[in-house]
Design a protein around this motif. Structure first.
Motif, PDB file in Angstrom:
ATOM      1  N   ALA A 105       0.890  -1.155  -0.228  1.00 34.72           N
ATOM      2  CA  ALA A 105       0.168  -0.095  -0.078  1.00 34.72           C
ATOM      3  C   ALA A 105       0.945   1.360  -0.026  1.00 34.72           C
ATOM      4  O   ALA A 105       0.644   2.368  -0.671  1.00 34.72           O
ATOM      5  CB  ALA A 105      -1.076   0.005   1.073  1.00 34.72           C
ATOM      6  N   VAL A 106       2.101   1.149   0.847  1.00 34.55           N
ATOM      7  CA  VAL A 106       2.905   2.285   0.640  1.00 34.55           C
ATOM      8  C   VAL A 106       3.423   2.678  -0.911  1.00 34.55           C
ATOM      9  O   VAL A 106       3.607   3.821  -1.286  1.00 34.55           O
ATOM     10  CB  VAL A 106       3.900   2.246   1.802  1.00 34.55           C
ATOM     11  N   ALA A 107       3.873   1.378  -1.460  1.00 36.50           N
ATOM     12  CA  ALA A 107       4.214   1.765  -2.762  1.00 36.50           C
ATOM     13  C   ALA A 107       3.223   2.059  -3.832  1.00 36.50           C
ATOM     14  O   ALA A 107       3.655   2.858  -4.562  1.00 36.50           O
ATOM     15  CB  ALA A 107       4.729   0.216  -3.397  1.00 36.50           C
ATOM     16  N   LEU A 108       2.019   1.929  -3.559  1.00 37.21           N
ATOM     17  CA  LEU A 108       1.055   2.204  -4.279  1.00 37.21           C
ATOM     18  C   LEU A 108       0.931   3.788  -3.901  1.00 37.21           C
ATOM     19  O   LEU A 108       0.508   4.458  -4.937  1.00 37.21           O
ATOM     20  CB  LEU A 108      -0.287   1.340  -4.135  1.00 37.21           C
ATOM     21  N   LEU A 168       7.292  10.068  -1.682  1.00 35.18           N
ATOM     22  CA  LEU A 168       7.471   8.775  -1.485  1.00 35.18           C
ATOM     23  C   LEU A 168       7.930   7.899  -2.870  1.00 35.18           C
ATOM     24  O   LEU A 168       8.362   6.658  -2.619  1.00 35.18           O
ATOM     25  CB  LEU A 168       6.154   7.767  -1.097  1.00 35.18           C
ATOM     26  N   THR A 169       8.632   8.699  -3.629  1.00 37.63           N
ATOM     27  CA  THR A 169       9.156   8.304  -4.748  1.00 37.63           C
ATOM     28  C   THR A 169      10.441   7.331  -4.538  1.00 37.63           C
ATOM     29  O   THR A 169      10.399   6.197  -4.836  1.00 37.63           O
ATOM     30  CB  THR A 169       9.368   9.352  -5.705  1.00 37.63           C
ATOM     31  N   PRO A 188      11.827   0.017  -3.294  1.00 33.84           N
ATOM     32  CA  PRO A 188      12.184  -0.990  -2.098  1.00 33.84           C
ATOM     33  C   PRO A 188      10.984  -1.503  -1.557  1.00 33.84           C
ATOM     34  O   PRO A 188      10.992  -2.519  -0.946  1.00 33.84           O
ATOM     35  CB  PRO A 188      12.905   0.298  -1.195  1.00 33.84           C
ATOM     36  N   MET A 189       9.727  -0.699  -1.609  1.00 32.41           N
ATOM     37  CA  MET A 189       8.570  -1.447  -1.128  1.00 32.41           C
ATOM     38  C   MET A 189       8.251  -2.604  -1.792  1.00 32.41           C
ATOM     39  O   MET A 189       7.642  -3.687  -1.347  1.00 32.41           O
ATOM     40  CB  MET A 189       7.467  -0.328  -0.718  1.00 32.41           C
ATOM     41  N   ILE A 190       8.265  -2.496  -3.256  1.00 35.18           N
ATOM     42  CA  ILE A 190       7.843  -3.564  -4.061  1.00 35.18           C
ATOM     43  C   ILE A 190       8.882  -4.650  -3.951  1.00 35.18           C
ATOM     44  O   ILE A 190       8.253  -5.898  -3.859  1.00 35.18           O
ATOM     45  CB  ILE A 190       7.675  -3.013  -5.428  1.00 35.18           C
ATOM     46  N   ALA A 236       5.979  -7.759 -10.284  1.00 38.10           N
ATOM     47  CA  ALA A 236       6.253  -6.305  -9.982  1.00 38.10           C
ATOM     48  C   ALA A 236       7.500  -5.957  -9.694  1.00 38.10           C
ATOM     49  O   ALA A 236       8.034  -4.748 -10.133  1.00 38.10           O
ATOM     50  CB  ALA A 236       5.149  -5.935  -9.210  1.00 38.10           C
ATOM     51  N   ALA A 237       8.217  -6.726  -8.857  1.00 40.10           N
ATOM     52  CA  ALA A 237       9.757  -6.351  -8.681  1.00 40.10           C
ATOM     53  C   ALA A 237      10.456  -6.315  -9.852  1.00 40.10           C
ATOM     54  O   ALA A 237      11.507  -5.355 -10.091  1.00 40.10           O
ATOM     55  CB  ALA A 237      10.030  -7.423  -7.763  1.00 40.10           C
TER      56      ALA A 237
END
Length: 772
Positions: free
Chosen positions: A17-20, A34-35, A40-42, A106-107
């Protein structure tokens, strides 16, 4: 209860959710807040899901039956490899596998694009949204649910019948049909293909939404990768069905296998549309992305078929709460895709000149239409009965014999598709008239060859008991001679040969390699269709063969010039190589002299009981290989159907083996899986044509039959295929089949995989020019 595994899933939901959020802030507000956390979050989400999958695998390997999913699909006596494959035997595990691969995709997208373009970021947004939705699905039906959360266990604990820290001593185990090598391969191939389809779909939606170029280039390898894995998954499923009796041969139009075939067809259409769109951005500018979207929708539909509980299939799971969530996802994606496609259609300027009907673009349009029609036939065949059942409460079939519907309606379009393949593969504007003439001649020969009458070489089997009940249109098309498939097959094969010769003559290594790959994929189609038609219509079958156990070692004539020798038979536990219940009764009956003056140990079920008036008790014991009488000194009381293990010596002088019991105890059968094996030799006109072992496995959820398959080295000679369904009544029941030309289908499958891999190995750029 939040277990460690569930905690990992919740954390992965939060991290994704943070990545989104970072992606949306950049896209909608052009904010870089948050770019730097997006990639890293993904990566972290992919890592967490990797840990989650390794964790459930660990629970299966060690047999931690505090987890309900492990208890349902594993047991202590399963070999290690089937404990591992048990992780994808049920719905919760396949959801976890699916979402894991989505975030691995996605990664990889994050790693290769660095989200450096709006197209990459927007594609990633859709991918992450889908991934988050599947994390929710996994949490709804989590593989980390504890056994204490089962309703019956809750009630037993509440009543005091079980302690609050109760742990089952063993698991329920895998269904017997799933204990096969192909279970290790087939589900991962399918679900990797399902998950990988997310990227082409996301890129196509971005294009429909923004008209952004580069979407096809971004999704090209992903779509080929998906086509490879879906195709191999379907093919391996066919091999699995071929070597495990009960699934109707290598293809039976079962709802689940058909549902997986539908998106593969539309994805094949997409690959053809994308090939022309790559050269000219105005060509298939709507058809290509729509086919990508439709393929993804049909992937979800295939999952609904498996999980809704509405489709009658040997592959399907039971009803699940997540079936409705999948349906919601499919409806949302469908509505969005239709809306975007319609908007693009009305916005698209109609400035193209009319080049006439006979041109390469129209040929490809025909091919795309044929793929869609074939997909619709399959879709309708499995959906219509369910639709009628839901809306009218009636159980109906699309034909007296369901597979007849698919065969009748698919056959004419398959012929047209082969003709289109032959015409389009080497289409040249300068030779158009000559090529048209050849096409018309082949088409005419195909129509004429539909008419010859043969013994039973037709689209439908006239000897089938279902034939008489089929409607007139089915009988009309079903009476088309299968000779009509050969002119289009030869025409297509000739076109592939000419295409390959042309590619081999060019100097560019990349063009040559890609050309070889394209030729391999297209000739694979010819081989698979040829092998499927011949093997399914010209097979020879001898049924109801019963070979007495006492005939072990003898060559028994079974008719039509064929003979079978039972070389040996045995019973064992799945995890052990020795008989788990001593000696089988069938072995004693077959060769009693070998047990003279020896202590014999047998196990079986009590099927008869007789008192001998002061001289003891006669008990008839029966196992899967036969029955024999055992004499007990004195009067004993044993309930019928009780399992007994008895030791003693055979009594001489009787026509049939009778044992004098010296020791009686409870049956010492261990393990949930009992394997009966029969070693066979098959002869034709006294010449051995095949040998091998056929097996019958009894276990959870019934039994599985694993035929003896002895493939021929020759392409045209048939596989020797023997079905064994468990010993009983002192006989070995068998069915013998000779299946010709099946090797063509297997070779075609291998060539198609090798061909697409060669194509993937050649990286090509989309042409910037908008003119052909």
């Amino acid at each position: 209860m939040v277990t460690f595994g569930n905690a990992i899933l919740y954390i992965s939901l939060l991290v994704s959710a943070v990545a989104l959020a970072g992606l949306l802030l950049k896209e909608l507000k052009n904010s870089s807040l948050l770019t730097r956390f997006i990639s890293p979050m993904i990566f972290l989400t992919a890592g967490l899901l990797t840990v989650a999958y390794l964790l459930i695998t660990y629970y299966f390997v060690v047999g931690d039956f505090t987890y309900d999913y492990v208890w349902q699909y594993s047991s202590s006596d399963l070999p290690l490899v089937y404990k591992i494959s048990g992780t994808w035997a049920g719905q919760p595990g396949t959801y976890l596998l699916w979402v894991w691969v989505i975030f691995l995709s996605a990664a990889w997208l994050a790693y290769t694009t660095r989200h450096s373009t709006p197209l990459a970021r927007r594609t990633q947004i859709i991918t992450v949204v889908i991934g988050i939705y599947f994390i929710v699905l996994t949490l709804v039906q989590t593989p980390f649910k504890l056994i204490y959360e089962r309703q019956e266990v809750i009630e037993l604990i509440a009543s005091g019948a079980l302690s609050s820290n109760f742990v089952p001593s063993d698991g329920s185990g895998l269904n017997a049909l799933l204990i096969n090598f192909w279970m290790i391969v087939h589900p991962p191939l399918m679900f990797i293909g399902y998950a990988a389809m997310t990227i082409p779909f996301a890129a196509a939606i971005v294009y429909l939404l923004t008209k952004e170029d580069g979407w096809e280039e971004l999704s090209r390898q992903w779509s080929r990768f998906t086509w490879l894995f879906l195709g191999m998954g379907i093919a391996v499923g066919g091999v699995w069905a071929y070597v495990v009796l009960g699934w109707g041969g290598f293809w039976a139009w079962d709802p689940v296998e058909t549902a997986s075939f539908i998106p593969w067809l539309t994805l094949t259409g997409f690959l053809h549309a994308a090939a022309l769109h790559r050269k000219n951005k105005k060509t298939f500018s709507i058809a290509a992305p729509v086919l990508a979207a439709v393929s993804f929708i049909l992937v979800i539909y295939a999952a609904i078929v498996v999980r809704s509980g509405l489709f009658n299939s040997v592959h399907a799971f039971g009803d699940a709460s997540t079936g409705s969530l999948l349906l919601i996802a499919a409806l949302i994606v469908t509505l969005v895709s239709i809306a975007l496609a319609m908007r693009r259609y009305f916005e698209e300027p109609d400035t193209a000149e009319d080049p006439g009907f006979w041109n390469k673009t129209n040929i490809f349009y025909i091919a795309l239409l044929l793929f869609v029609v074939l997909a619709f036939i399959s879709f309708w065949g499995i959906t219509y009965p369910v639709f009628i059942q839901l809306t009218q409460g009636l159980k109906v079939n699309v034909a007296s014999d369901t597979k007849n519907f698919f065969n009748v309606w698919s056959y004419p379009f398959t012929i047209i598709l082969l003709l289109a393949l032959g015409f389009g593969l080497n289409y040249k504007e300068s030779e158009k008239e000559k090529q048209k003439q050849t096409l018309f001649i082949v088409a005419a020969i195909s129509v004429i060859s539909m008419l010859p009458r043969t013994e039973n070489f037709y689209v439908l089997d006239h000897s089938s008991p279902f034939w008489i009940n089929e409607p007139p249109i089915y009988k009309l098309i079903g009476s088309i001679s299968l000779i009509s498939i050969f002119p289009p097959l030869i025409y297509a094969a000739s076109a592939v040969y000419q295409s390959l010769a042309g590619y081999l003559s060019v100097t560019s290594q990349k063009v040559r390699v890609k050309g070889i790959g394209l030729a391999m994929v297209h000739i694979a189609v010819v081989l698979i269709i040829f092998g499927a038609v011949i093997s399914s219509t010209l097979d020879h079958k001898i049924e109801r063969i019963n070979i007495p156990l006492e005939a072990t070692g003898e060559l028994v004539n079974v008719g039509d010039g064929y003979g079978i020798r039972v070389v040996d038979f045995s019973t064992r536990s799945l995890t052990g190589g020795t008989d788990y219940s001593g000696t089988s009764i069938g072995q004693v009956i077959a060769n009693p002299s070998s047990f003279g003056e020896k202590t014999v140990k047998i196990s079986g079920k009590v099927t008869n009981l007789r008192s001998m008036e002061g001289h003891g008790t006669l008990v008839e014991l029966t196992d899967s290989s036969g029955s024999m009488w055992v004499i007990f000194q004195g009067n004993i009381t044993v309930p019928v159907n009780a399992e007994l293990t008895v030791s003693g010596e055979l009594m001489p002088g009787f026509e049939f083996p009778i044992m004098s019991a010296t020791d009686m105890g409870e049956s010492d059968i261990t393990g949930k899986y009992k394997v009966q094996s029969v070693e066979l030799e098959i002869y034709q006109n006294n010449k051995m044509i095949g040998s091998g072992i056929a097996e019958y496995l009894e276990g959870k959820g019934g039994s599985g039959t694993f035929p003896m398959v002895d493939p021929s080295i020759s392409l045209f000679a048939g596989d020797v295929y023997v079905i064994f369904q468990g010993m009983g009544g002192g006989v070995v029941p068998l069915t013998l089949k000779i299946i010709p030309a099946i090797n063509f289908a297997w070779i075609g499958i291998i060539l198609s995989a090798a061909g697409i891999i060669l194509i993937m190995a050649v990286k090509t750029k989309s042409k910037a020019s908008t003119a052909e």
